[in-house]
Design a protein around this motif. Structure first.
Motif, PDB file in Angstrom:
ATOM      1  N   CYS A  79      10.096  12.973   9.843  1.00  0.00           N
ATOM      2  CA  CYS A  79       9.246  12.475   8.753  1.00  0.00           C
ATOM      3  C   CYS A  79       7.785  12.427   9.201  1.00  0.00           C
ATOM      4  O   CYS A  79       6.896  12.858   8.465  1.00  0.00           O
ATOM      5  CB  CYS A  79       9.732  11.117   8.277  1.00  0.00           C
ATOM      6  SG  CYS A  79      11.341  11.213   7.455  1.00  0.00           S
ATOM      7  N   CYS A  86      11.614   9.267   1.938  1.00  0.00           N
ATOM      8  CA  CYS A  86      12.656   9.798   2.816  1.00  0.00           C
ATOM      9  C   CYS A  86      13.830  10.260   1.959  1.00  0.00           C
ATOM     10  O   CYS A  86      14.362   9.488   1.155  1.00  0.00           O
ATOM     11  CB  CYS A  86      13.121   8.741   3.811  1.00  0.00           C
ATOM     12  SG  CYS A  86      11.785   8.215   4.895  1.00  0.00           S
ATOM     13  N   HIS A 104      13.837   2.976  11.068  1.00  0.00           N
ATOM     14  CA  HIS A 104      13.261   4.293  10.747  1.00  0.00           C
ATOM     15  C   HIS A 104      11.755   4.244  10.461  1.00  0.00           C
ATOM     16  O   HIS A 104      10.977   4.973  11.069  1.00  0.00           O
ATOM     17  CB  HIS A 104      14.034   4.929   9.585  1.00  0.00           C
ATOM     18  CG  HIS A 104      13.577   6.307   9.248  1.00  0.00           C
ATOM     19  ND1 HIS A 104      13.506   7.320  10.187  1.00  0.00           N
ATOM     20  CD2 HIS A 104      13.147   6.857   8.084  1.00  0.00           C
ATOM     21  CE1 HIS A 104      13.063   8.416   9.598  1.00  0.00           C
ATOM     22  NE2 HIS A 104      12.826   8.164   8.319  1.00  0.00           N
ATOM     23  N   HIS A 105      11.341   3.401   9.528  1.00  0.00           N
ATOM     24  CA  HIS A 105       9.913   3.409   9.169  1.00  0.00           C
ATOM     25  C   HIS A 105       9.047   2.784  10.258  1.00  0.00           C
ATOM     26  O   HIS A 105       7.904   3.203  10.472  1.00  0.00           O
ATOM     27  CB  HIS A 105       9.705   2.723   7.815  1.00  0.00           C
ATOM     28  CG  HIS A 105      10.241   3.541   6.675  1.00  0.00           C
ATOM     29  ND1 HIS A 105      10.454   3.047   5.417  1.00  0.00           N
ATOM     30  CD2 HIS A 105      10.612   4.852   6.622  1.00  0.00           C
ATOM     31  CE1 HIS A 105      10.935   4.009   4.638  1.00  0.00           C
ATOM     32  NE2 HIS A 105      11.051   5.107   5.355  1.00  0.00           N
ATOM     33  N   TYR A 148       5.235  10.187  -0.073  1.00  0.00           N
ATOM     34  CA  TYR A 148       6.358  10.729   0.695  1.00  0.00           C
ATOM     35  C   TYR A 148       7.525   9.749   0.599  1.00  0.00           C
ATOM     36  O   TYR A 148       7.351   8.550   0.790  1.00  0.00           O
ATOM     37  CB  TYR A 148       5.960  10.896   2.165  1.00  0.00           C
ATOM     38  CG  TYR A 148       7.029  11.515   3.036  1.00  0.00           C
ATOM     39  CD1 TYR A 148       7.083  12.897   3.238  1.00  0.00           C
ATOM     40  CD2 TYR A 148       7.987  10.727   3.674  1.00  0.00           C
ATOM     41  CE1 TYR A 148       8.061  13.463   4.049  1.00  0.00           C
ATOM     42  CE2 TYR A 148       8.970  11.286   4.480  1.00  0.00           C
ATOM     43  CZ  TYR A 148       8.994  12.657   4.664  1.00  0.00           C
ATOM     44  OH  TYR A 148       9.959  13.227   5.461  1.00  0.00           O
ATOM     45  N   GLU A 162       8.572   5.649  12.517  1.00  0.00           N
ATOM     46  CA  GLU A 162       7.629   6.634  11.943  1.00  0.00           C
ATOM     47  C   GLU A 162       6.186   6.170  12.170  1.00  0.00           C
ATOM     48  O   GLU A 162       5.319   6.947  12.558  1.00  0.00           O
ATOM     49  CB  GLU A 162       7.856   6.791  10.431  1.00  0.00           C
ATOM     50  CG  GLU A 162       9.025   7.671  10.042  1.00  0.00           C
ATOM     51  CD  GLU A 162       9.046   7.905   8.525  1.00  0.00           C
ATOM     52  OE1 GLU A 162       7.967   7.957   7.895  1.00  0.00           O
ATOM     53  OE2 GLU A 162      10.146   8.027   7.958  1.00  0.00           O
TER      54      GLU A 162
HETATM   55 ZN   LIG Z   1      11.707   9.130   6.885  1.00  0.00          ZN
END
Ligand SMILES: [Zn+2]
Length: 436
Positions: A210, A28, A235-236, A26, A239
């Motif tokens: 995500c 982004c 962001h990660h 995956y 997530e």
């Molecule tokens: Zn993402």
């Protein structure tokens, strides 16, 4: 065996997939409200190359590669309001441009391209689960993730608390229990895009999409999660927190792979700094997508890549040389040296230097194709030296400028084309061009 640098482990590790018949990756994807710049193109090209390598190693059908499209976001809403159109007009337009631009760079579309606006249900379900488990809470119509509820928060970026609070650039919101808490859901005002939810009409925060789409399309734990370095925090990190808390601590990804920035001199290329160069601009100047792809692969993906005109002209010279050497051979076996370079954490600069030294045209063709290069026809590469659509587009820009009596721009375009060896001739039927 492929080895990948894993940001979470801080080291290169042998890549052993959970299930070699279904490897999951995956990355982004774009927030579609503007034209992608060459820095945005870097992850697209890097992960396309990694996908080629994985398919070569494990089989053409071994990989499920998902790249999302963020089509609901405050910047999209602002663009739509500025143009007086529906957000879908903005997102359709820029998604189309993104796919065109990346296609020109030889980037194949991912196997799965989930769109945030089509995945609200799994997002709401994940948020409900986080609320139910005590990892998220409601405050003034917002649902926030409680970072203190997840003891490993910060494991990916390894920031201390103060840096995290500062780095999160979180809005000062009095209803937050902790300044580092982040939004999972927020209310939408009348007339703003939104969906019904247990917490009223609203829209998701960015991070949750995500996590929810990975679970829906690829599973709780995937093999590879990719993206640019700038996504590591927040962001990660966010997530990971959402997914692990929703999935009883299961890891979100087994390998975290991050690419470096494209720099302009001393600065990172970014929209907010106003120093961007887009693939669309470069293509319009007559450069070919394959040249830009080679330029993007000429540095190791984890290193910064300083963008310069010489980088592009060097890439063109290398491609001329490679096409000449490959001739009209059909692809044979991949060279072991090129293979080894790519196995070692996708060392594309080393692979390229080995490519240039190859003597057998069939080996060269097959090896280059792993990097997404030399897939065209040699005769066409040299014929007229390139796709003329970029030149036509510049001529159209010039005609438009003349029509608007903007002769300075018209003359500048003529001079720029002349510098590239293109001579324009204005006649009663319009403008024609030839190479000098
Ligand atoms: Zn993402």
């Amino acid at each position: 065996m492929i080895r990948l640098h894993d940001t979470l482990a801080r080291e290169k590790r042998p890549f052993v997939p959970q299930n070699p018949q279904r490897i999951t990756m995956y990355v982004c994807g774009p927030t579609v409200y503007g034209r992608a710049h060459i820095g945005n193109a870097r992850p697209a090209v890097v992960f396309d190359t990694l996908a080629r390598l994985i398919r070569h190693e494990f089989g053409a059908k071994s990989l499920a590669y998902a790249r999302n499209v963020t089509d609901v976001d405050d910047k999209i809403i602002a663009s739509a309001e500025a143009e007086g159109v529906d957000p879908a007009v903005i997102t359709d337009r820029y998604e189309r441009h993104y796919l065109e631009d990346m296609g020109a760079l030889g980037v194949a579309p991912p196997d799965i391209a989930p769109h945030a606006t089509q995945e609200i249900r799994p997002m709401v379900a994940m948020i409900e689960r986080l609320v139910g488990l005590g990892h998220a809470y409601e405050a003034e119509g917002h649902i926030l993730f409680s970072v203190t509820s997840h003891k490993d928060y910060g494991e990916l970026s390894r920031r201390d608390r103060e840096a995290m609070v500062a780095g999160a650039r979180v809005e000062v919101a009095p209803y937050k229990r902790d300044p580092a808490d982040f939004v999972l859901w927020k209310p939408s005002a009348e007339g703003v895009i939104g969906w019904d939810s247990p917490w009223g009409r609203g829209r998701p925060g960015w991070h949750i999409e995500c996590s929810a789409m990975i679970q829906a399309h690829l599973g709780e734990t995937i093999d590879i999660h990719g993206g640019g370095l700038d996504l590591i925090f927040p962001h990660h990190e966010n997530e990971i927190a959402q997914s692990r808390c929703a999935h009883a601590g299961a890891p979100l990804a087994r390998y975290w792979v991050h690419n470096g920035f494209v720099d302009m001199g001393a600065e990172k290329m970014s929209k907010s700094l106003g120093n961007i160069i887009t693939p669309a601009d470069l293509l319009a100047q007559g450069h070919r997508g394959e040249t830009l792809r080679l330029a993007l692969l000429s540095a190791h993906y984890r290193s910064p890549l300083p963008w310069a005109e010489t980088l592009v002209s060097q890439a063109k010279t290398n491609l001329d040389r490679l096409y000449r050497a490959a001739g009209d051979a059909s692809p044979g076996e991949v060279d072991a040296g090129v293979m080894e370079a790519l196995w070692d954490d996708l060392n594309t600069p080393l692979a390229l230097s080995r490519l240039v030294a190859l003597e057998d045209p069939s080996t060269l063709k097959a090896s280059a194709s792993l990097l997404g290069l030399l897939e065209g026809n040699t005769e066409e590469w040299f014929q007229g030296d390139g796709d003329s659509s970029g030149i036509e587009a510049r001529i159209a820009d010039r005609s438009e400028a003349k029509k608007n009596r903007d002769f300075a721009t018209a003359d500048r375009i003529r001079d720029e084309l002349k510098a590239d060896g293109i001579v324009l001739e204005d006649g009663p039927g319009g403008t024609t061009w030839r190479r000098e």
